[in-house]
Design a protein around this motif. Sequence first.
Motif, short mmCIF file in Angstrom:
data_model
loop_
_atom_site.label_atom_id
_atom_site.label_comp_id
_atom_site.label_asym_id
_atom_site.label_seq_id
_atom_site.Cartn_x
_atom_site.Cartn_y
_atom_site.Cartn_z
N PHE A 216 -3.04 -12.03 -5.66
CA PHE A 216 -3.75 -12.11 -4.40
C PHE A 216 -3.60 -10.80 -3.62
O PHE A 216 -2.63 -10.07 -3.78
CB PHE A 216 -3.24 -13.27 -3.55
CG PHE A 216 -3.44 -14.63 -4.18
CD1 PHE A 216 -4.47 -14.86 -5.07
CD2 PHE A 216 -2.57 -15.67 -3.88
CE1 PHE A 216 -4.67 -16.10 -5.65
CE2 PHE A 216 -2.75 -16.92 -4.45
CZ PHE A 216 -3.80 -17.14 -5.34
N GLY A 217 -4.58 -10.54 -2.76
CA GLY A 217 -4.50 -9.39 -1.87
C GLY A 217 -5.19 -8.14 -2.37
O GLY A 217 -5.19 -7.12 -1.67
N HIS A 218 -5.80 -8.21 -3.55
CA HIS A 218 -6.50 -7.06 -4.08
C HIS A 218 -7.88 -7.49 -4.59
O HIS A 218 -7.99 -8.31 -5.50
CB HIS A 218 -5.71 -6.40 -5.23
CG HIS A 218 -4.36 -5.92 -4.83
ND1 HIS A 218 -4.16 -4.80 -4.06
CD2 HIS A 218 -3.12 -6.42 -5.09
CE1 HIS A 218 -2.87 -4.62 -3.86
NE2 HIS A 218 -2.21 -5.59 -4.48
N ASN A 219 -8.92 -6.93 -4.00
CA ASN A 219 -10.27 -7.27 -4.42
C ASN A 219 -10.59 -6.67 -5.78
O ASN A 219 -10.01 -5.66 -6.18
CB ASN A 219 -11.29 -6.77 -3.39
CG ASN A 219 -11.24 -7.57 -2.10
OD1 ASN A 219 -11.13 -8.79 -2.13
ND2 ASN A 219 -11.29 -6.88 -0.98
N VAL A 220 -11.55 -7.31 -6.45
CA VAL A 220 -12.03 -6.80 -7.73
C VAL A 220 -13.09 -5.74 -7.48
O VAL A 220 -14.08 -6.00 -6.79
CB VAL A 220 -12.60 -7.94 -8.59
CG1 VAL A 220 -13.24 -7.40 -9.87
CG2 VAL A 220 -11.51 -8.94 -8.93
N SER A 221 -12.90 -4.56 -8.03
CA SER A 221 -13.89 -3.49 -7.84
C SER A 221 -14.89 -3.43 -8.97
O SER A 221 -16.01 -2.94 -8.80
CB SER A 221 -13.18 -2.14 -7.70
OG SER A 221 -12.41 -1.85 -8.86
#
Length: 407
Positions: A216-221
């Motif tokens: 959690f806490g990191h968006n998918v680029s």
Amino acid sequence: MRTAIVVGAGIVGLSTAWHLQERGYEVTVVDGKGVAAGSSWGNAGWLTPGKAIPLAHPSLWLSGPQGLLDPDAALHVPLRFDLNLWSFFARFMAHANNRSWDKTMAGLTPIDKIALEHFDEMVDGGVDSWTREGPFVIGFEEEKQAVGFKHEIAGVVRHGQEVPFERLSDPSELAPVLSERVKSVYRLDGQRFLEPGPFTHALGDAVAARGAKMKFGHNVSAVLQGRQPAVLLKNGEQLRADKLVLATGAWLPKLARQFGVRTRVQAGRGYSFSVATEKPQNYPVYLPHARLACTPYQGRFRIAGTMEFRRPDEPLQPRRIQAIVKQASQLFTGVDLSDRKDEWVGSRPVTPDGLPLVGATRAENIFVAGGHGMWGFVLGPATGKLLAEKIDTGRTNPAIAPFDPLR
């Protein structure tokens, strides 16, 4: 050990993760914020397969124009230059006819019929939460307002569901919050409700307790296809697995379009808040004419409503909350509308034809699960189970066959 990545920690994504674990997969769940950070938190918590129906209805040709002109209307489309929005709305309204309604209802009915049993399966399997039977109290200011709702219920029954529906002679016992203006009141049975945020968190806890990695806490680029597809996080980390599921709600097109998922998904934003009541309200209340869907919630009364077509990341519009307050002040009694807590807006993923997007994409081992509109919660566990079956065996259960994401 077979591995899977599920992008999205709402009810649909976590249900898919849970059922993949049931089939022996080692699962990683990825979400930019965390469990129930989107529509799975603040919705009304209705488990109502008898109301999981197409949103595009012929009656919209009467109410739709009001939504373009009145920012306080229950259905609102902001007047702005937005080609994607107007393209979606045109396609959505093209399905607002009886023939399309029946076609979509026929597609939804098989999964509607099995929706509730999949909540029982999860609770029996270790998800530490609950669901409760209704009845649901349905109120109208006058009997003629009930015509459209009765027509919808008749359509659901015609397609094969049992939806007990009868008029109440004395609604005060079931719905002490209703004001004297609500003169025509019915009860709808065979449905359930829950507290959506707590249930989703309990499901997330169960998935984690079974050994899932929660990122959690990191968006998918970016999503990278291949025999072992991968997600690239914005922090530079890359995760690979045998199977990849995109369950990102109203943000689904951002990641899935490159893999052949061309059906538009528009954020149909709903609002909610909770209030205190003088008398306990133990059952859900629905006021169809005002589009207010209300549920007991942690000792308070959650009031939810509106369908607002905007971009999913736009901020909460205070005017929409005030529009709900104005309606509620006339139709409820003994409700402290000045004591509002948890004011919320969530972006429900709406498709033009009213059918979800569940299944394989054109990319090997990449799948999607989304586009359920207002019915993501009630259909989430069944969606997760049937998609996990598709991922594991390659077979498409007939209940999700109409949801082909490549249609």
